[in-house]
Structure formats: C-alpha cells, structure tokens
Design a protein around this motif. Structure first.
Motif, PDB file in Angstrom:
ATOM      1  N   PHE A  65       1.071   4.188  -2.855  1.00  0.00           N
ATOM      2  CA  PHE A  65       0.899   5.607  -2.540  1.00  0.00           C
ATOM      3  C   PHE A  65       2.116   6.419  -2.980  1.00  0.00           C
ATOM      4  O   PHE A  65       1.966   7.536  -3.461  1.00  0.00           O
ATOM      5  CB  PHE A  65       0.653   5.798  -1.036  1.00  0.00           C
ATOM      6  N   LEU A  84       0.836  -1.209   0.000  1.00  0.00           N
ATOM      7  CA  LEU A  84       0.000   0.000   0.000  1.00  0.00           C
ATOM      8  C   LEU A  84       0.871   1.259   0.000  1.00  0.00           C
ATOM      9  O   LEU A  84       0.582   2.229  -0.716  1.00  0.00           O
ATOM     10  CB  LEU A  84      -0.931  -0.006   1.221  1.00  0.00           C
ATOM     11  N   SER A  99      -8.216  -0.220  -5.385  1.00  0.00           N
ATOM     12  CA  SER A  99      -9.409   0.575  -5.089  1.00  0.00           C
ATOM     13  C   SER A  99      -9.073   1.792  -4.233  1.00  0.00           C
ATOM     14  O   SER A  99      -9.836   2.746  -4.193  1.00  0.00           O
ATOM     15  CB  SER A  99     -10.448  -0.296  -4.376  1.00  0.00           C
ATOM     16  N   THR A 100      -7.907   1.776  -3.539  1.00  0.00           N
ATOM     17  CA  THR A 100      -7.550   2.935  -2.718  1.00  0.00           C
ATOM     18  C   THR A 100      -7.059   4.101  -3.565  1.00  0.00           C
ATOM     19  O   THR A 100      -6.974   5.211  -3.076  1.00  0.00           O
ATOM     20  CB  THR A 100      -6.439   2.591  -1.708  1.00  0.00           C
ATOM     21  N   ALA A 106      -6.788  -5.764  -4.996  1.00  0.00           N
ATOM     22  CA  ALA A 106      -7.905  -5.085  -4.323  1.00  0.00           C
ATOM     23  C   ALA A 106      -7.477  -3.723  -3.786  1.00  0.00           C
ATOM     24  O   ALA A 106      -8.312  -2.837  -3.592  1.00  0.00           O
ATOM     25  CB  ALA A 106      -8.441  -5.954  -3.197  1.00  0.00           C
ATOM     26  N   LEU A 107      -6.161  -3.552  -3.563  1.00  0.00           N
ATOM     27  CA  LEU A 107      -5.688  -2.270  -3.032  1.00  0.00           C
ATOM     28  C   LEU A 107      -5.739  -1.178  -4.086  1.00  0.00           C
ATOM     29  O   LEU A 107      -5.646   0.001  -3.759  1.00  0.00           O
ATOM     30  CB  LEU A 107      -4.257  -2.417  -2.519  1.00  0.00           C
TER      31      LEU A 107
END
Lengths: 231, 231
Positions: free
Chosen positions: B72, B68, B173-174, B170-171
């Motif tokens: 970012f 994650l 989606s962040t 799925a991350l």
C-alpha cells in the motif's frame, strides 16, 4: 505532519484493535498448535492424518484466501441457518474481528504445530522416564516436565510465529475490520495524503514487532537461565 | 447446502488464466529479491559499519512490517509526491504490476538475506582453516568453500520463503491486479459462491506449493549428493 492531526485517536483505537486481535489469535494459535502437535505425535492414525492435512492445507494456501473463504463462507452458512427461522433476513453480517482472529490463528497454528512437535521430540526421554520412576502421573509429567522443557526449545520459532500473527492482523482490514490499515484508508480518502497515513501504519506495526522481539529475547534469557553456568 | 459443480468446472479455467500473472510475480520477484538479498548479505558481512548498518536497518524495517502495508505504501503512498510522478521511475510505479513486483522483491530480499546469512554462519570453522592452510585467499575461500556449503544449508529455509512469496503474490489482488486470487474475487463478487470458487483456488495454490517443495527437495538432494558416500 499537520494532516495527521485529528487522526491520532483513530490510529490509537486501530492499534488497540490490532493488539486485541493479536491476543485472541495468540491464544487460539497456541491451542491449535498444541492440539496439532498432540495429534501428530499420537499413535492414532486418524489423528495423524487429520493433523497432516491441517498443516499441509494451511501452510500451502495464501492467508488472504483463508480469510475470505472463512468470512464469506461463514456469512453464507449463518444466513442460511437464520433464514430457516426468519426468511426476511437477506444477509447476515458477521463480525470480522472473530473470523479474522480465528483465520490467522488457523494459519499460524499450522506452523506452530510443526514447531511444537519438534520441541516435544526434543525433550530428553530420560526426563519422562525419571518422572515415571518417581511415581509422577503422566498428566503431571506433561504439565510440569514436558511443557516447561519443550517451551524452551520452541521459543525461538514461536517468536517468529508471533511476528507472523501481528503482521497478519493487517490482512483482516481486507474483510472490513477497522484496524490501523483501515483507518489509514479512511484518512487517505479525506486528506489525500496516502504516504503519510500508510507510513504511520508501518511505524505502528514496527513498534509492535519490536515489542514482541524484545519480549521473546527476554523470555529466552529467562528460559535458558539454568544453562548459563555451564558456559 | 448444495455444491454447484458446474460453477467449479466453469471457474477453474478462468482462474488458471491468472496463473501466468501469479507465476510472473513469483519468479520475477524471487529473482530480483535474491539479487537484493545477496547485496544485503555482502553488506552485512563486509565488516564495515557504513555498509552493515544500512543493511541491518533495511532488514529490520522490511521484516517488521506487514507486506500488505508495504504494498500500500508503494502503490497508494508514493504518488503523493510530485517528484516521484515526474521521475523516470513513474512508468513502473504508475502500474500496479510494477508496484507489486517492487514490493514483493523488496520484502523477500530482506527475508532471503537473513536465510543466506544463516547458511553462511552454518559453515564449519574448520573448513575455513583448512582452506587457509591450503593457501587459498579470502576471496577464493568465500567462492569455493563458503558459498557452495552455505547454499546447500540455506535451501530448506529458502524453499519455505519461496512458498511464502507465492502466498504473498495473492495480495497483489488488493491493488487491482487480476492474478488467480483477483480473478477468484471477481467471480465470487458475481456469483456469490465463495465455497466452490475459493476452495478450488485453494487446491490450485496447494498444488503450486507442492511443486515448489518437491523441486527444492530434489535440488537439495542434488546439492548434498557428496554426503551420501559417508553414510
């Protein structure tokens, strides 16, 4: 780097939160892993099936989905319960710290279940028979013989599970825990320096990973001490 | 608590529209990541320090930080620099899709490289010696002896890594991408029914995991078919 001034203490407290989540979830992960391994190895078919379902579910579903489901699901469930007593409450906020620690421990615990199961199977059955022959109770055999012998075999994979845990703590920022990633987002909003802030988060996690890796290396050395003469 | 079945029936087709994006993220980053992994692996086993060290440091960094945080840094962090916004890579890095693919590939490359190295280390020494006794050159031995055996040994761990990669998509989606997870989150934000939506999505992810595991299981049996004759 001057844009970092003023955020040092926020990052420090964010790291403390990461460490707290790690310790709580490590404890829960070992617990879930041991219960899961016990259930998988037991002769009870219901326990076998529950443990099998547990590992299949939590190893096949993204961590973020588990966290969101637990967080919103628990919030709704608790709100419904509280509304029975006080209908004026619209929404109950639940602490992301505990939900998050519980969630990542559930996920990594599913992996730990398999590790512990394999490690228990790796303990020489002769050791258990020897303990029985010496008249040691089965509880004491479990505590003094099976756990210490299993631990050595589980350690390398267990180290990887600890690394997964520390990295999964970052996901808890998605449900609003004010750990380092959350701090970095706030700092970005004020300073407009996202790269610097997120790199700091990366370095914090890298130091945590390094500490864990070195600890596991030390533990492995300690656990295999009695085998070194043979080489 | 009442389960809203009509909502489940409504939301599953909506979430499945995100399946193509999830699979794209999975396949493209698995492909690019594996290529990167092979390059890193060749660097590591090259025996030249100026190739080995960068690969070791790269793997250490990407395995030591949460995916994650990597997403970012690439999505939010890189646009901080003027030279990136004017570079030729900007059309890729401007889009969340490109950033997600880049982050997932870079991340999985580090993990897969370690898996492949494990496979290579698992090739018995005797086979190398047999190869050189037969007059095969170093390159021939690597291509015809080491690679096929290492690939077969690496399949179980590689399949686990592909499952992890699938979970990591799925991350995306962040960073505003509407993969299955992203769509589920928007549905939950509209209906506030986390149980129905998230549990249905969990089932979809579990089916995907199952398909991945079954396919690799088949592939592993295919690659090990010569071993059955001995048994």
């Amino acid at each position: 780097m001057e844009e970092l001034s003023g955020w040092g203490d926020d990052f420090f407290w964010g790291s403390v939160v990461v460490a707290q989540v790690f310790i709580v979830s490590l404890f829960l992960m070992v617990l879930f892993g041991l219960i899961g391994a016990g259930a998988k190895l037991s002769k009870n078919r219901i326990a076998n099936n529950i443990a099998a379902a547990y590992t299949v579910i939590f190893r096949g579903v993204p961590e973020i989905l588990v966290l969101l489901l637990l967080y919103f699901g628990a919030a709704i469930a608790l709100t419904n319960i509280v509304q029975i007593f006080d209908p004026n409450i619209k929404f109950l906020d639940i602490p992301p710290f505990w939900v998050g620690s519980f969630g990542i421990a559930l996920v990594v615990g599913a992996y730990a279940t398999e590790t512990f199961r394999g490690a228990f199977l790796g303990v020489d059955p002769g050791q258990i028979e020897a303990a029985r022959a010496l008249g040691i109770s089965s509880f004491k055999t479990f505590i003094y013989i099976q756990i210490p012998e299993m631990w050595r075999l589980a350690l390398p994979a267990f180290g990887n599970h600890m690394l997964s845990l520390i990295k999964d703590t970052a996901l808890i920022s998605i449900i609003g825990l004010n750990e380092t990633l959350f701090v970095a987002e706030q700092a970005t909003a004020t300073t407009g320096k996202p790269f610097t802030m997120f790199i700091v988060v990366g370095l914090i996690y890298l130091s945590f990973s390094t500490i864990i890796t070195l600890t596991v290396m030390g533990l492995e050395k300690y656990a295999n001490k009695h085998l070194e003469h043979g080489r | 608590m009442i389960v809203d079945f009509s909502l489940i029936i409504d939301s599953i087709p909506k979430m499945l529209t995100g399946l193509s994006l999830t699979l794209q993220l999975l396949f493209v980053s698995a492909f690019l990541g594996t290529i990167l992994a092979i390059i890193l692996l060749l660097m590591r086993i090259s025996g030249r320090w100026y190739l080995q060290w960068p690969a070791v440091v790269y793997i250490y960094i990407f395995r030591g930080t949460p995916i994650l945080v990597q997403i970012f840094i690439i999505y939010h962090g890189l646009p901080q620099f003027e030279f990136i916004r004017t570079s030729i890579f900007w059309p890729i890095l401007r889009e969340p899709y490109g950033c997600a693919i880049l982050a997932l590939s870079l991340n999985t490359g580090a993990y897969v490289s370690e898996i492949l190295r494990g496979g290579i280390l698992g090739v018995p020494r005797g086979l190398h010696e047999a190869g050189s006794a037969l007059g095969l050159s170093v390159r021939q031995r690597f291509i015809y002896i080491t690679t096929p055996i290492a690939v077969r040994l690496a399949i179980p761990a590689y399949s686990n890594d592909i499952v992890s990669l699938m979970k990591a998509t799925a991350l995306a989606s962040t960073i505003t991408l509407l993969d299955m997870m992203g769509i589920a989150r928007t549905i939950v934000a509209d209906t506030f029914a986390p149980y129905e939506v998230f549990i249905s999505l969990a089932v979809i992810y579990m089916i995907l995991t199952l398909i991945i595991q079954k396919s690799f299981g088949w592939f592993e049996r295919y690659m090990s078919r010569y071993l059955k004759k001995e048994a």
